[in-house]
Scaffold this active site. Structure first.
Site, mmCIF file in Angstrom:
data_model
loop_
_atom_site.group_PDB
_atom_site.id
_atom_site.type_symbol
_atom_site.label_atom_id
_atom_site.label_comp_id
_atom_site.label_asym_id
_atom_site.label_seq_id
_atom_site.Cartn_x
_atom_site.Cartn_y
_atom_site.Cartn_z
ATOM 1 N N ASP A 157 0.870 -1.125 0.098
ATOM 2 C CA ASP A 157 -0.170 -0.020 0.071
ATOM 3 C C ASP A 157 0.857 1.314 0.120
ATOM 4 O OD1 ASP A 157 -2.564 1.236 0.586
ATOM 5 O OD2 ASP A 157 -1.417 2.258 2.145
ATOM 6 N N GLU A 241 -1.796 -1.254 -5.775
ATOM 7 C CA GLU A 241 -3.129 -0.668 -5.775
ATOM 8 C C GLU A 241 -2.932 -0.006 -7.304
ATOM 9 O OE1 GLU A 241 -4.480 2.823 -4.075
ATOM 10 O OE2 GLU A 241 -2.582 2.880 -3.163
ATOM 11 N N ASP A 323 -2.966 1.648 7.166
ATOM 12 C CA ASP A 323 -2.276 1.218 5.938
ATOM 13 C C ASP A 323 -1.806 -0.223 5.859
ATOM 14 O OD1 ASP A 323 -1.889 3.894 5.532
ATOM 15 O OD2 ASP A 323 -0.055 4.186 6.638
#
Ligand SMILES: [Zn+2]
Length: 349
Positions: A157, A241, A323
């Site tokens: 992330d 992502e 996170d």
């Protein structure tokens, strides 16, 4: 300089005589210039970049005559950037030292990394940036060592306060010097704004600012190289992502812009390193938002404000760092994407 002079010559010929002069004519002109006292110094440098400058100019003129572009412009002398490519016949490589055509001594270089043993470069590119630094990059072919076989996966992330968070819970933060480097940039910008326009001091301040920018970029790139190499070393599947989704976030803070630039570079490095070493990189869509979903029971919250750093699930009571939870959700979504053949995988064939 040669480019500007040739352009001037061609410009005069075009305006006064309606003539168009081609590359061969400017090349012959170059030979004549070299015989004059004033331009004798041109003999000191390799003819390769000179001819290349003329060839670029030719391309500019060809495009102009074909009405594709505007008239070629004179190059700005104050900040000269650009690059020159030397092919195999225009340099020699011996005992790890590089000598360019027409130079009697090898270049004094500080290498950023070691060349593979026995490798001989096929092309050499010499470039110059706005900070006035010169760079030499070598193109070599090499067989990549195979990475150990792994059957593990990791989710990554990207954040604002933490650069990256791994689904294992590990946080990778900005290197400590980043803050100091940023302060230096702000100082240089202030210096520059105080200098009179078109003054020599202003030009100097401009170079100093460019140098500060180059330094921060160099350090960040180095750091990103280390991170990405580690990621492809440690896991076979790396889920991240999707970048396009991040672009939709309406957050225009400078820190965000820097984080986004880092993220884009990080993605680019991961992509080619994954391909080199036969790892699988999976880009995961961020919808449904991973920050709002409980990684234990899958319940989705209505809202999860940015300020809330810890996730607390009202359904199962699970609490987790924001996170880390995001990274876990990215990892969980990864295999689904791979199974659909929708990811950007680089499986070894
Ligand atoms: Zn839950």
């Amino acid at each position: 300089m040669v480019c500007n002079k040739a352009l001037e010559y061609r410009h005069k010929a075009y305006c006064r005589r309606g003539e168009s002069i081609d590359y061969n004519q400017t090349s012959a002109m170059l030979t004549r210039w070299k015989q004059t006292e004033r331009y004798a110094f041109l003999n000191e440098v390799s003819s390769v970049p000179l001819q290349q400058a003329l060839r670029y100019l030719q391309q500019g003129f060809s495009a102009f005559f074909e009405q594709q572009t505007g008239y070629p412009r004179f190059k700005n002398k104050r900040v000269v950037t650009g690059s020159v490519v030397y092919t195999r016949s225009a340099f020699t490589w011996a005992a790890g030292r590089l000598t360019l055509a027409k130079q009697s001594e090898p270049l004094k270089t500080r290498w950023s990394r070691r060349l593979p043993h026995g490798a001989v470069p096929s092309t050499v590119t010499v470039s110059r940036d706005a900070a006035g630094r010169r760079f030499v990059s070598l193109l070599v072919e090499e067989d990549l060592p195979t990475k150990p076989h792994k059957d593990t996966a990791v989710g990554v992330d990207a954040g604002l306060t933490t650069l990256f968070t791994r689904s294992t819970g590990e946080k990778i933060t900005d290197p400590r010097h980043e803050r100091r480097d940023r302060a230096r940039i702000r100082r240089r910008q202030k210096d520059l704004s105080r200098k009179a326009k078109d003054s020599k001091n202003r030009a100097e301040a401009q170079v100093k600012l460019a140098r500060a920018h180059a330094r921060i970029a160099d350090r960040r790139r180095d750091f990103l190289h280390k991170c990405t190499t580690r990621l492809v070393n440690e896991d076979r599947v790396i889920a991240v992502e999707d970048l396009n989704v991040r672009g939709m976030l309406a957050d225009r803070r400078p820190a965000r812009a820097i984080a986004d630039a880092s993220w884009a570079e990080f993605r680019r490095m991961l992509e080619y390193k994954a391909e080199w070493y036969g790892r699988t990189l999976v880009a995961v869509d961020r919808f449904p938002p991973s920050s709002k979903t409980c990684s234990a029971c899958g319940t989705m919250k209505d809202a999860m404000p940015l300020a809330e750093r810890v996730f607390e699930c009202a359904t199962c009571g699970h609490t987790e760092d924001r996170d880390v939870k995001s990274a876990k959700n990215i990892l969980a979504a990864g295999p689904a994407v791979t199974a659909c053949g929708d990811g950007m995988g680089h499986e070894p064939s």
